[in-house]
Design a protein around this motif. Sequence first.
Motif, PDB file in Angstrom:
ATOM      1  N   PHE A  72       0.840  -1.195   0.000  1.00  0.00           N
ATOM      2  CA  PHE A  72       0.000   0.000   0.000  1.00  0.00           C
ATOM      3  C   PHE A  72       0.880   1.253   0.000  1.00  0.00           C
ATOM      4  O   PHE A  72       0.617   2.207  -0.729  1.00  0.00           O
ATOM      5  N   GLU A  73       1.939   1.236   0.786  1.00  0.00           N
ATOM      6  CA  GLU A  73       2.857   2.374   0.839  1.00  0.00           C
ATOM      7  C   GLU A  73       3.579   2.572  -0.491  1.00  0.00           C
ATOM      8  O   GLU A  73       3.742   3.703  -0.960  1.00  0.00           O
ATOM      9  N   VAL A  74       3.984   1.482  -1.128  1.00  0.00           N
ATOM     10  CA  VAL A  74       4.623   1.564  -2.444  1.00  0.00           C
ATOM     11  C   VAL A  74       3.669   2.195  -3.445  1.00  0.00           C
ATOM     12  O   VAL A  74       4.038   3.120  -4.185  1.00  0.00           O
ATOM     13  N   PHE A  75       2.425   1.702  -3.480  1.00  0.00           N
ATOM     14  CA  PHE A  75       1.445   2.255  -4.412  1.00  0.00           C
ATOM     15  C   PHE A  75       1.232   3.746  -4.148  1.00  0.00           C
ATOM     16  O   PHE A  75       1.163   4.546  -5.080  1.00  0.00           O
ATOM     17  N   THR A  76       1.150   4.114  -2.880  1.00  0.00           N
ATOM     18  CA  THR A  76       0.950   5.517  -2.512  1.00  0.00           C
ATOM     19  C   THR A  76       2.110   6.380  -2.988  1.00  0.00           C
ATOM     20  O   THR A  76       1.907   7.460  -3.561  1.00  0.00           O
ATOM     21  N   HIS A  77       3.336   5.911  -2.786  1.00  0.00           N
ATOM     22  CA  HIS A  77       4.510   6.655  -3.259  1.00  0.00           C
ATOM     23  C   HIS A  77       4.481   6.808  -4.778  1.00  0.00           C
ATOM     24  O   HIS A  77       4.778   7.889  -5.304  1.00  0.00           O
ATOM     25  N   LEU A  78       4.125   5.741  -5.467  1.00  0.00           N
ATOM     26  CA  LEU A  78       4.084   5.808  -6.933  1.00  0.00           C
ATOM     27  C   LEU A  78       2.961   6.713  -7.418  1.00  0.00           C
ATOM     28  O   LEU A  78       3.124   7.428  -8.409  1.00  0.00           O
ATOM     29  N   ALA A  79       1.831   6.695  -6.744  1.00  0.00           N
ATOM     30  CA  ALA A  79       0.728   7.573  -7.130  1.00  0.00           C
ATOM     31  C   ALA A  79       1.133   9.033  -6.968  1.00  0.00           C
ATOM     32  O   ALA A  79       0.791   9.873  -7.810  1.00  0.00           O
ATOM     33  N   ARG A  80       1.872   9.334  -5.920  1.00  0.00           N
ATOM     34  CA  ARG A  80       2.330  10.708  -5.692  1.00  0.00           C
ATOM     35  C   ARG A  80       3.433  11.113  -6.657  1.00  0.00           C
ATOM     36  O   ARG A  80       3.660  12.304  -6.870  1.00  0.00           O
ATOM     37  N   ALA A  81       4.119  10.140  -7.223  1.00  0.00           N
ATOM     38  CA  ALA A  81       5.232  10.421  -8.144  1.00  0.00           C
ATOM     39  C   ALA A  81       4.776  10.511  -9.597  1.00  0.00           C
ATOM     40  O   ALA A  81       5.612  10.549 -10.496  1.00  0.00           O
ATOM     41  N   GLN A  82       3.465  10.551  -9.826  1.00  0.00           N
ATOM     42  CA  GLN A  82       2.955  10.650 -11.192  1.00  0.00           C
ATOM     43  C   GLN A  82       3.347  11.985 -11.782  1.00  0.00           C
ATOM     44  O   GLN A  82       3.398  12.962 -11.056  1.00  0.00           O
ATOM     45  N   PRO A  83       3.636  12.119 -13.030  1.00  0.00           N
ATOM     46  CA  PRO A  83       3.617  11.083 -14.055  1.00  0.00           C
ATOM     47  C   PRO A  83       4.973  10.412 -14.253  1.00  0.00           C
ATOM     48  O   PRO A  83       5.096   9.498 -15.056  1.00  0.00           O
ATOM     49  N   ASP A  84       5.992  10.838 -13.511  1.00  0.00           N
ATOM     50  CA  ASP A  84       7.351  10.357 -13.762  1.00  0.00           C
ATOM     51  C   ASP A  84       7.630   8.950 -13.248  1.00  0.00           C
ATOM     52  O   ASP A  84       8.411   8.228 -13.835  1.00  0.00           O
ATOM     53  N   GLY A  85       7.032   8.579 -12.120  1.00  0.00           N
ATOM     54  CA  GLY A  85       7.299   7.277 -11.525  1.00  0.00           C
ATOM     55  C   GLY A  85       8.604   7.278 -10.752  1.00  0.00           C
ATOM     56  O   GLY A  85       9.269   8.317 -10.607  1.00  0.00           O
ATOM     57  N   LEU A  86       8.971   6.119 -10.262  1.00  0.00           N
ATOM     58  CA  LEU A  86      10.188   5.965  -9.459  1.00  0.00           C
ATOM     59  C   LEU A  86      10.876   4.653  -9.798  1.00  0.00           C
ATOM     60  O   LEU A  86      10.218   3.669 -10.148  1.00  0.00           O
ATOM     61  N   ALA A  87      12.187   4.644  -9.642  1.00  0.00           N
ATOM     62  CA  ALA A  87      12.954   3.417  -9.815  1.00  0.00           C
ATOM     63  C   ALA A  87      12.800   2.556  -8.567  1.00  0.00           C
ATOM     64  O   ALA A  87      12.531   3.054  -7.467  1.00  0.00           O
ATOM     65  N   ALA A  88      12.994   1.263  -8.715  1.00  0.00           N
ATOM     66  CA  ALA A  88      12.853   0.327  -7.591  1.00  0.00           C
ATOM     67  C   ALA A  88      13.789   0.686  -6.448  1.00  0.00           C
ATOM     68  O   ALA A  88      13.401   0.633  -5.284  1.00  0.00           O
ATOM     69  N   GLY A  89      15.006   1.058  -6.779  1.00  0.00           N
ATOM     70  CA  GLY A  89      15.968   1.425  -5.740  1.00  0.00           C
ATOM     71  C   GLY A  89      15.523   2.630  -4.933  1.00  0.00           C
ATOM     72  O   GLY A  89      15.673   2.662  -3.707  1.00  0.00           O
ATOM     73  N   ALA A  90      14.971   3.621  -5.598  1.00  0.00           N
ATOM     74  CA  ALA A  90      14.483   4.817  -4.912  1.00  0.00           C
ATOM     75  C   ALA A  90      13.301   4.460  -4.006  1.00  0.00           C
ATOM     76  O   ALA A  90      13.202   4.966  -2.891  1.00  0.00           O
ATOM     77  N   LEU A  91      12.424   3.582  -4.482  1.00  0.00           N
ATOM     78  CA  LEU A  91      11.298   3.137  -3.660  1.00  0.00           C
ATOM     79  C   LEU A  91      11.791   2.400  -2.417  1.00  0.00           C
ATOM     80  O   LEU A  91      11.339   2.665  -1.306  1.00  0.00           O
ATOM     81  N   ALA A  92      12.727   1.482  -2.611  1.00  0.00           N
ATOM     82  CA  ALA A  92      13.255   0.701  -1.496  1.00  0.00           C
ATOM     83  C   ALA A  92      13.895   1.620  -0.461  1.00  0.00           C
ATOM     84  O   ALA A  92      13.710   1.437   0.744  1.00  0.00           O
ATOM     85  N   GLU A  93      14.615   2.608  -0.933  1.00  0.00           N
ATOM     86  CA  GLU A  93      15.275   3.546  -0.026  1.00  0.00           C
ATOM     87  C   GLU A  93      14.252   4.375   0.743  1.00  0.00           C
ATOM     88  O   GLU A  93      14.363   4.548   1.955  1.00  0.00           O
ATOM     89  N   ARG A  94      13.256   4.893   0.053  1.00  0.00           N
ATOM     90  CA  ARG A  94      12.239   5.730   0.703  1.00  0.00           C
ATOM     91  C   ARG A  94      11.447   4.966   1.758  1.00  0.00           C
ATOM     92  O   ARG A  94      11.073   5.511   2.781  1.00  0.00           O
ATOM     93  N   ILE A  95      11.183   3.711   1.479  1.00  0.00           N
ATOM     94  CA  ILE A  95      10.347   2.924   2.372  1.00  0.00           C
ATOM     95  C   ILE A  95      11.177   2.178   3.420  1.00  0.00           C
ATOM     96  O   ILE A  95      10.665   1.778   4.450  1.00  0.00           O
ATOM     97  N   GLY A  96      12.464   2.014   3.134  1.00  0.00           N
ATOM     98  CA  GLY A  96      13.328   1.305   4.068  1.00  0.00           C
ATOM     99  C   GLY A  96      13.187  -0.205   3.965  1.00  0.00           C
ATOM    100  O   GLY A  96      13.229  -0.919   4.957  1.00  0.00           O
ATOM    101  N   THR A  97      13.013  -0.684   2.742  1.00  0.00           N
ATOM    102  CA  THR A  97      12.838  -2.104   2.472  1.00  0.00           C
ATOM    103  C   THR A  97      14.019  -2.604   1.639  1.00  0.00           C
ATOM    104  O   THR A  97      14.441  -1.916   0.708  1.00  0.00           O
ATOM    105  N   PRO A  98      14.554  -3.788   1.938  1.00  0.00           N
ATOM    106  CA  PRO A  98      15.633  -4.339   1.101  1.00  0.00           C
ATOM    107  C   PRO A  98      15.175  -4.503  -0.350  1.00  0.00           C
ATOM    108  O   PRO A  98      14.000  -4.756  -0.615  1.00  0.00           O
TER     109      PRO A  98
END
Length: 96
Positions: A16-42
Amino acid sequence: MEAIEVMSALAQPTRFEVFTHLARAQPDGLAAGALAERIGTPASTMSVHLTILSRAGLISSSKVGRKVIYKAEPASVRDLALFLMNDCHLGDEDPG
């Protein structure tokens, strides 16, 4: 759209947090590494979450250079809401 698959994917807090981050990053989106870093997930765990969200139709991905960019697909959430409102009659004033 498989309503159960969409709801199941979003029911897990990290997804849910990943989807929320991606929805807020529209229209550019985010790379997997940036998502992992923002959320604190390996990264390996993030990959699993992204796969589940993708299979549910909640996100899409495209390769940009050496990175894979993920974007939210808000239409899938809209379709779920419409399904719940129309097909399940959740929008009815009189539930009887």
